[in-house]
Design a protein around this motif. Structure first.
Motif, short mmCIF file in Angstrom:
data_model
loop_
_atom_site.label_atom_id
_atom_site.label_comp_id
_atom_site.label_asym_id
_atom_site.label_seq_id
_atom_site.Cartn_x
_atom_site.Cartn_y
_atom_site.Cartn_z
N VAL A 1 0.85 -1.18 0.00
CA VAL A 1 0.00 0.00 0.00
C VAL A 1 0.89 1.24 0.00
N ILE A 2 0.76 2.05 -1.05
CA ILE A 2 1.52 3.29 -1.17
C ILE A 2 0.54 4.46 -1.25
N ASP A 3 0.79 5.50 -0.51
CA ASP A 3 0.04 6.76 -0.60
C ASP A 3 -1.48 6.58 -0.50
N PRO A 4 -1.98 5.98 0.59
CA PRO A 4 -3.44 5.83 0.73
C PRO A 4 -4.11 7.19 0.90
N LYS A 5 -5.22 7.38 0.21
CA LYS A 5 -5.98 8.64 0.28
C LYS A 5 -7.45 8.33 0.50
N LEU A 6 -8.00 8.85 1.59
CA LEU A 6 -9.44 8.74 1.83
C LEU A 6 -10.15 9.79 0.99
N TYR A 7 -11.26 9.42 0.40
CA TYR A 7 -12.06 10.41 -0.31
C TYR A 7 -12.68 11.36 0.71
N ILE A 8 -12.97 12.57 0.28
CA ILE A 8 -13.55 13.58 1.16
C ILE A 8 -14.87 13.07 1.72
N LYS A 9 -15.66 12.42 0.88
CA LYS A 9 -16.94 11.87 1.29
C LYS A 9 -17.06 10.46 0.72
N PRO A 10 -17.37 9.46 1.56
CA PRO A 10 -17.60 8.11 1.02
C PRO A 10 -18.74 8.11 0.02
N ILE A 11 -18.65 7.21 -0.95
CA ILE A 11 -19.71 7.07 -1.96
C ILE A 11 -20.45 5.78 -1.62
N THR A 12 -21.64 5.90 -1.06
CA THR A 12 -22.36 4.73 -0.55
C THR A 12 -22.91 3.88 -1.69
N LEU A 13 -23.15 2.63 -1.37
CA LEU A 13 -23.74 1.70 -2.33
C LEU A 13 -25.09 2.23 -2.81
#
Length: 156
Positions: free
Chosen positions: A102-114
């Protein structure tokens, strides 16, 4: 953000996904079924279970493949992998497996729900493990591209 970089959509249980995005888990273990992401690929993470959302992405560094015992032995040579015996149990019974760095993990600003995805792409089903993600498909074009653009605008 390079649009021609190979991308994959990967389902990961929430506790392991969050360990990736808090920089605890440095390798993601997978059973191998004929497809191996290339070094440098982008993995878009769908957190399964109770989360049921696309939450972020990471780049693939080193790739270790082979029998599960070989992967476990190789990972033991690194100082901090964030991979536990519990992670190993997931691949232990498979004939072949892989460990993706795992390199450079980035969380999105807002999760995109199913539910949000299905409101745009009715009947969408996340992959059981992972699958290739193409930039001309609706999931990428209508949903993920926008999340990535917003993420990268905020980090510049």
């Amino acid at each position: 953000m390079v649009e021609n970089t190979p991308m994959y959509l990967m389902s990961i249980k929430p506790k392991y996904a969050y360990r990736i995005f808090t920089n605890i888990k440095k390798f993601e273990l997978r059973k191998w079924f004929g497809v191996t992401p290339e070094k440098g690929s982008i993995i878009v993470v769908y957190a399964s279970g109770s989360v049921r959302a696309i939450i972020g992405e990471f780049r693939v560094g080193r790739i270790i493949s082979g029998k599960p015992s070989h992967i476990w032995d190789k990972l033991s040579l690194f100082e901090e992998t964030g991979v536990s015996e519990e992670d190993y149990q997931y691949i232990k019974g498979s004939k072949m497996a892989m460990a993706l760095e795992v390199i450079d993990p980035k969380l999105y600003i807002k999760p995109i729900t199913l539910d949000e995805i299905r409101s745009i792409i009715p009947g969408f089903m996340p992959p059981f493990s992972f699958r290739r993600l193409y930039t001309d498909e609706p999931l990428y074009e209508l949903i993920i591209r926008k999340a990535r653009e917003y993420l990268y605008m905020k980090t510049m």
